[in-house]
Design an enzyme around this catalytic site. Structure first.
Site, PDB file in Angstrom:
ATOM      1  N   HIS A 150      17.794 -27.690  -2.542  1.00  7.56           N
ATOM      2  CA  HIS A 150      16.794 -28.337  -1.694  1.00  7.56           C
ATOM      3  C   HIS A 150      17.360 -28.723  -0.326  1.00  7.56           C
ATOM      4  O   HIS A 150      16.771 -29.540   0.376  1.00  7.56           O
ATOM      5  CB  HIS A 150      16.183 -29.583  -2.372  1.00  7.56           C
ATOM      6  N   ASP A 158       8.790 -19.954  -7.251  1.00  5.62           N
ATOM      7  CA  ASP A 158       8.887 -20.487  -5.894  1.00  5.62           C
ATOM      8  C   ASP A 158      10.258 -21.082  -5.595  1.00  5.62           C
ATOM      9  O   ASP A 158      11.040 -21.366  -6.496  1.00  5.62           O
ATOM     10  CB  ASP A 158       7.808 -21.544  -5.656  1.00  5.62           C
ATOM     11  N   GLU A 202       6.462 -24.693  -8.856  1.00  2.59           N
ATOM     12  CA  GLU A 202       7.186 -25.754  -9.564  1.00  2.59           C
ATOM     13  C   GLU A 202       7.675 -26.825  -8.610  1.00  2.59           C
ATOM     14  O   GLU A 202       7.592 -28.023  -8.897  1.00  2.59           O
ATOM     15  CB  GLU A 202       8.373 -25.135 -10.323  1.00  2.59           C
TER      16      GLU A 202
END
Length: 482
Positions: free
Chosen positions: A454, A78, A145
């Site tokens: 992120h 992911d 994860e």
């Protein structure tokens, strides 16, 4: 999309191009997992899906290498779905649009998924290669994860036979990771009481323009947290005059530093409110002059007709937000420059009768993590909220005598004529959880240089991928005998 076919190593980049073409945000990685299994079938490789959905692919040793120890290559399937405010990207349906910018590969105003797509691509490239010397291989690709480590939590003992695990989820070429922080989620539900609005004008206050980033590896950079800045804004406004709060919403992921947040408010005078916000924006910009040069506070009039929080709910909520631990709590006293304990006030969402707050607490030391848990719990319990701690995952305790860590250091020195840094990372790697079911695994984590994971600024250094690939291939050749 950028043409990745000219980049080296070509096999790795071709797999990464395929990975980018198949949507795979956390909780929605089934299409990519299915594609990987179909590819493994075409390659006549042995594969399986375990009970939680992890993919395990096995490859026999290369000729002459049958005597080497079995190695587990590991990555997660992911990716974190984050995008710019103006982006219309749908992570569940749209491919990632890649852009080459000099020596860097990035995406078009979204996360790239180099975390951990490059590691995953390298695992598949090793499986596809017929010119790499290696012993027996097991490739473990875990699910979810980024959103809860579901795959690592669900991995059962007896599935893997390898004695060495190489995690590919590190994000700095030239560094070898031998430990990581553990973490836990603080799930807070604050009850609110509403009443009819008394003030005439409704408007939305938006904190934006922040850089965000990974709540582990970037937490020490001093970047603004949109949720905390919005709480400070609403606290200041309440101190200065009449203001009513309708809703507070900010952030989208517990493990990403929130880049934007907004509140719907009611006020007596929009012009006066704008003047107050202009002053606060200048204050915040002065405090964050280096880390957040594009910080902005905007005011937009709206026709919202919802009931507002009564003043007791408003006051208690904002004071609890102000008191909630956020950012670096402590730096490691054993490892220079490494964050020991941190908290990220990651997500705030408002419903009719409650406001939910989600924090991610990390630490290299369990007792320090517990202390921060207790501090956050105490703050919100005093405010009348309910607090649940969930998803606790262990840290990966460093083993300075690890044989594979020593081997990676030796191989790196031989091929790059340089001394790698031996590091502990503040981010959460899955290695600590693997130790639960496989306590005897000798583990190490390596990877290319990935900046700002992120966040929509995520990018991977192309030249570092080539170095990472060389290290991985040479390391597989150097694995000792059984």
């Amino acid at each position: 999309m950028a043409n990745l076919s000219t980049l080296q190593p070509s096999a790795l980049w071709q797999f990464f191009e395929s990975i980018c073409s198949i949507p795979h945000p956390s909780k929605h990685e089934e299409a990519l997992a299915t594609w990987i299994c179909q590819w493994a079938t075409e390659q006549k490789l042995d594969w399986q899906r375990d009970e939680v959905g992890n993919v395990i692919i096995r490859k026999a040793a290369a000729a002459g290498c049958e005597h080497l120890q079995t190695v587990v290559l590991q990555a997660h399937i992911d990716m974190v779905p984050q995008k710019g405010v103006s982006s219309s990207h749908n992570f569940e349906t749209d491919p990632i649009e890649t852009v080459i910018d000099g020596d860097w590969l990035k995406a078009n105003d979204t996360t790239l998924g180099a975390d951990n797509g490059i590691g995953m691509a390298s695992c598949l490239a090793v499986l596809a290669a017929d010119d790499i010397a290696h012993g027996p291989l097991e490739v473990l690709l875990t699910i979810d994860e980024e959103a809860g480590m579901t795959g690592a939590f669900g991995l059962q003992s007896g599935v893997l036979t390898g004695t060495i695990l190489i995690n590919t989820d590190s994000e700095q070429e030239g560094e070898i990771y031998m430990g990581c922080a553990g973490g836990i989620d603080a799930n807070i539900s604050f009850p609110i009481t509403r009443e009819p609005a008394q003030l005439p004008h409704a408007a939305t206050i938006t904190i934006g323009g922040l850089r965000g980033g990974h709540s582990g590896v970037d937490i020490h950079l001093g970047r603004g947290n949109a949720n905390k800045l919005l709480a400070r804004t609403l606290f200041a406004l309440q101190q200065q005059g009449d203001i009513e709060l309708v809703s507070f919403n900010g952030g989208s992921l517990r493990n990403a530093i929130p880049r934007d947040a907004n509140a719907i408010v009611r006020c007596a005078d929009l012009a006066a409110l704008q003047q107050q916000l202009t002053t606060l924006e200048a204050i915040f910009r002065n405090e964050l002059v280096v880390s957040e040069p594009n910080l902005s506070i905007t005011l937009t009039e709206t026709d919202d007709q919802q009931a507002v929080l009564n003043q007791a709910s408003y006051t208690t909520f904002i004071q609890a937000m102000m008191a909630t631990a956020n950012g670096v709590m402590a730096m490691s006293q054993q490892i220079d420059g490494v964050t020991e304990t941190s908290s990220n006030l990651g997500v705030v969402t408002t419903a009719d009768d409650h406001i939910k707050v989600l924090c991610l607490i990390r630490s290299l030391i369990d007792s320090a993590r517990l202390h921060t848990e207790q501090a956050i719990s105490s703050t919100w319990l005093l405010a009348g909220a309910s607090v649940e701690m969930s998803g606790c995952y262990p840290g990966w305790a460093p083993n300075p005598d690890s044989p594979v860590m020593g081997l990676v250091r030796q191989v790196y020195q031989q091929h790059f004529d340089d001394e790698p840094k031996i590091m502990v990372i503040h981010a959460g790697l899955e290695c600590g959880l693997f130790k639960t079911s496989y306590p005897d695994l000798d583990m190490v984590s390596i990877g290319p240089t990935i900046k700002f994971p992120h966040s929509p600024d995520e990018k991977v250094q192309i030249s570092s991928v080539a170095n990472y690939w060389t290290l991985l291939v040479e390391l597989l050749k150097a694995i000792p005998a059984k």
